[in-house]
Design a protein around this motif. Sequence first.
Motif, PDB file in Angstrom:
ATOM      1  N   CYS A 163       0.852  -0.987  -0.027  1.00 11.81           N
ATOM      2  CA  CYS A 163      -0.144   0.082  -0.042  1.00 11.81           C
ATOM      3  C   CYS A 163       0.998   1.261   0.023  1.00 11.81           C
ATOM      4  O   CYS A 163       1.925   1.178   0.602  1.00 11.81           O
ATOM      5  N   HIS A 169     -10.405   1.817  -1.624  1.00  7.17           N
ATOM      6  CA  HIS A 169     -10.170   3.149  -0.938  1.00  7.17           C
ATOM      7  C   HIS A 169     -11.215   4.150  -1.523  1.00  7.17           C
ATOM      8  O   HIS A 169     -11.080   4.347  -2.631  1.00  7.17           O
ATOM      9  N   ASN A 205      -0.537   4.346   0.775  1.00  4.50           N
ATOM     10  CA  ASN A 205      -1.145   5.397   1.325  1.00  4.50           C
ATOM     11  C   ASN A 205      -0.749   5.992   2.693  1.00  4.50           C
ATOM     12  O   ASN A 205      -1.016   7.171   2.924  1.00  4.50           O
ATOM     13  N   PHE A 206      -0.083   5.204   3.536  1.00  8.96           N
ATOM     14  CA  PHE A 206       0.477   5.636   4.807  1.00  8.96           C
ATOM     15  C   PHE A 206      -0.892   6.375   5.469  1.00  8.96           C
ATOM     16  O   PHE A 206      -0.375   7.487   5.964  1.00  8.96           O
ATOM     17  N   CYS A 207      -1.948   5.778   5.688  1.00  9.42           N
ATOM     18  CA  CYS A 207      -2.686   6.340   6.671  1.00  9.42           C
ATOM     19  C   CYS A 207      -2.030   6.381   8.092  1.00  9.42           C
ATOM     20  O   CYS A 207      -1.286   5.567   8.477  1.00  9.42           O
ATOM     21  N   TYR A 215      -2.616   5.733  10.948  1.00 12.89           N
ATOM     22  CA  TYR A 215      -2.467   4.734  12.231  1.00 12.89           C
ATOM     23  C   TYR A 215      -2.208   3.477  11.997  1.00 12.89           C
ATOM     24  O   TYR A 215      -2.061   2.637  12.560  1.00 12.89           O
ATOM     25  N   CYS A 216      -1.868   3.327  10.545  1.00 16.71           N
ATOM     26  CA  CYS A 216      -1.506   1.952   9.856  1.00 16.71           C
ATOM     27  C   CYS A 216      -0.167   1.384   9.677  1.00 16.71           C
ATOM     28  O   CYS A 216       0.786   2.342   9.330  1.00 16.71           O
ATOM     29  N   VAL A 222       0.494  -1.155   7.438  1.00 10.37           N
ATOM     30  CA  VAL A 222       0.710  -1.917   6.301  1.00 10.37           C
ATOM     31  C   VAL A 222       1.736  -1.441   5.490  1.00 10.37           C
ATOM     32  O   VAL A 222       2.455  -2.308   4.913  1.00 10.37           O
TER      33      VAL A 222
HETATM   34  S1  SF4 Z   1      -5.556   1.865   6.169  1.00 11.16           S
HETATM   35 FE1  SF4 Z   1      -5.766   0.818   4.156  1.00 11.16          FE
HETATM   36  S2  SF4 Z   1      -5.135   2.412   2.876  1.00 11.16           S
HETATM   37 FE2  SF4 Z   1      -4.486   3.274   4.746  1.00 11.16          FE
HETATM   38  S3  SF4 Z   1      -2.374   2.810   4.933  1.00 11.16           S
HETATM   39 FE3  SF4 Z   1      -3.296   1.003   5.711  1.00 11.16          FE
HETATM   40  S4  SF4 Z   1      -3.918  -0.410   4.048  1.00 11.16           S
HETATM   41 FE4  SF4 Z   1      -3.060   1.353   3.102  1.00 11.16          FE
END
Ligand code: SF4
Length: 451
Positions: A168, A249, A170-172, A174-175, A177
């Motif tokens: 991914c 997304h 996106n670097f939300c 809180y995440c 991934v």
């Molecule tokens: S919440 Fe989803 S879109 Fe956002 S960084 Fe994590 S995996 Fe990527």
Amino acid sequence: MESNSLKVYIRTYGCQMNEYDSEIMAGLLENSGYHLTDNPAEAGVILLNTCYVREKVKHKIYSRLGELKKLKEEKPELILGLCGCLVQKEPEEVLRRAPYLDFILGTSNFYQLPEVLEDISGNHNRESQSGDKYARVVRVEEDRAIPEGMPKLRKRRFSAFVSIMRGCNNFCSYCNVPYVRGREVSRPCKDILREIEELAQKGYKEVTLLGQNVNSYGKESREKVDFADLLGFVDQIEGLRRIRFTTSHPKDLSDKLLEKMAELDKVCEHLHLPVQSGSNKILSRMKRGYTREHYQNLVDKLRQAIPEIALTTDIIVGFPGEEEKDFQDTLELVETVGFDGAFTFCYSPLKGTEAAQLEERIPEETSGQRLRRLIELQQKILLRKNEFLVGKEVEIMVEKISKKSSDELQGRTRTNKMVVFEGRKELIGNIISVKIVASGCWALRGEVSSC
Ligand code: SF4
């Protein structure tokens, strides 16, 4: 008699992508002469495929490892390994806390499992002859390409997961991934189609296309195929009846994709579209890249194009800085959209993420209360929506014998609602029509109308 050293127990934590990776590992192991077992006590190899989406999951995994340590003390020949997101995020910490592990494999190395087991078995044998301590295997690399065409031992017989991309971008805030799964890499379209064609030939009727953000499929690739195009190709595969996909997304859901979803017969009328919060202030702190107005606009367009679509979502409450009025915005959005399901969570800081540094933490008690209010509202909405289906005929794919009664079967509607009904076992794997006769929050009750 089969040797226990060839029996492998795999426990998978977390998302569908992890389940898919476990199916690959199981397939690779089976090809190398191993067999899966559901009983860790009789296994010669125990593998935990880990997740690190929340600190709570991490604690669960470490506590399971503590139990397995005792088993290893009783059976020193037992090979114990860990793979997946937790390993990728903190390999040193994993080895510090569980020095008795025989191997760890990162998210880009899991497919090397058979050769790793072969090495370790050789070392174990050498150790028992020479008395030397054997070496532990550590393979944790970043962004290593995953080979195509690997065998898979699928858990289900009629519905399959198919990964279309990994990672991914996106670097939300809180995440984890992007740190544990790396940047987006799309699988070549032809390999995805080949995998699905083979599934259809084997009698699979439904596929769920997987990716952390399927809507950005193909963006980084040289192929000029985007997710809408891919759906179009999959829709043409003979024998396949249903297409699902996750996760979408909201910032990347294009009009082209929306039109395709409405146009293609096999694409099911269900979309999981995580909103996370109804407050623009919180969405911005989460770095989600859209506003509530954008989300609401998407919902309106989806409902216009596909009136029967069911929408499900993810929502985090108690994110740092969330005031009562922000939470009210979330409740209001939930009410306006009328979701068919929501995975709801209290925010908990995850080590190494940007949000873990944010101030204005919300007390646990406040988050807990908000979560309860949100769940209560969502349940009311769901009951209302499910009641509306009573008396209607729906198409379901029969999946298995119901968990509650062996005389009953369960299946899913195209909108991903579970229906329980009385029926013969032979119906499993079929797509049939049922009439909804009663509704509840988690499932509907049906009666078979045609097979
Ligand atoms: S919440 Fe989803 S879109 Fe956002 S960084 Fe994590 S995996 Fe990527």
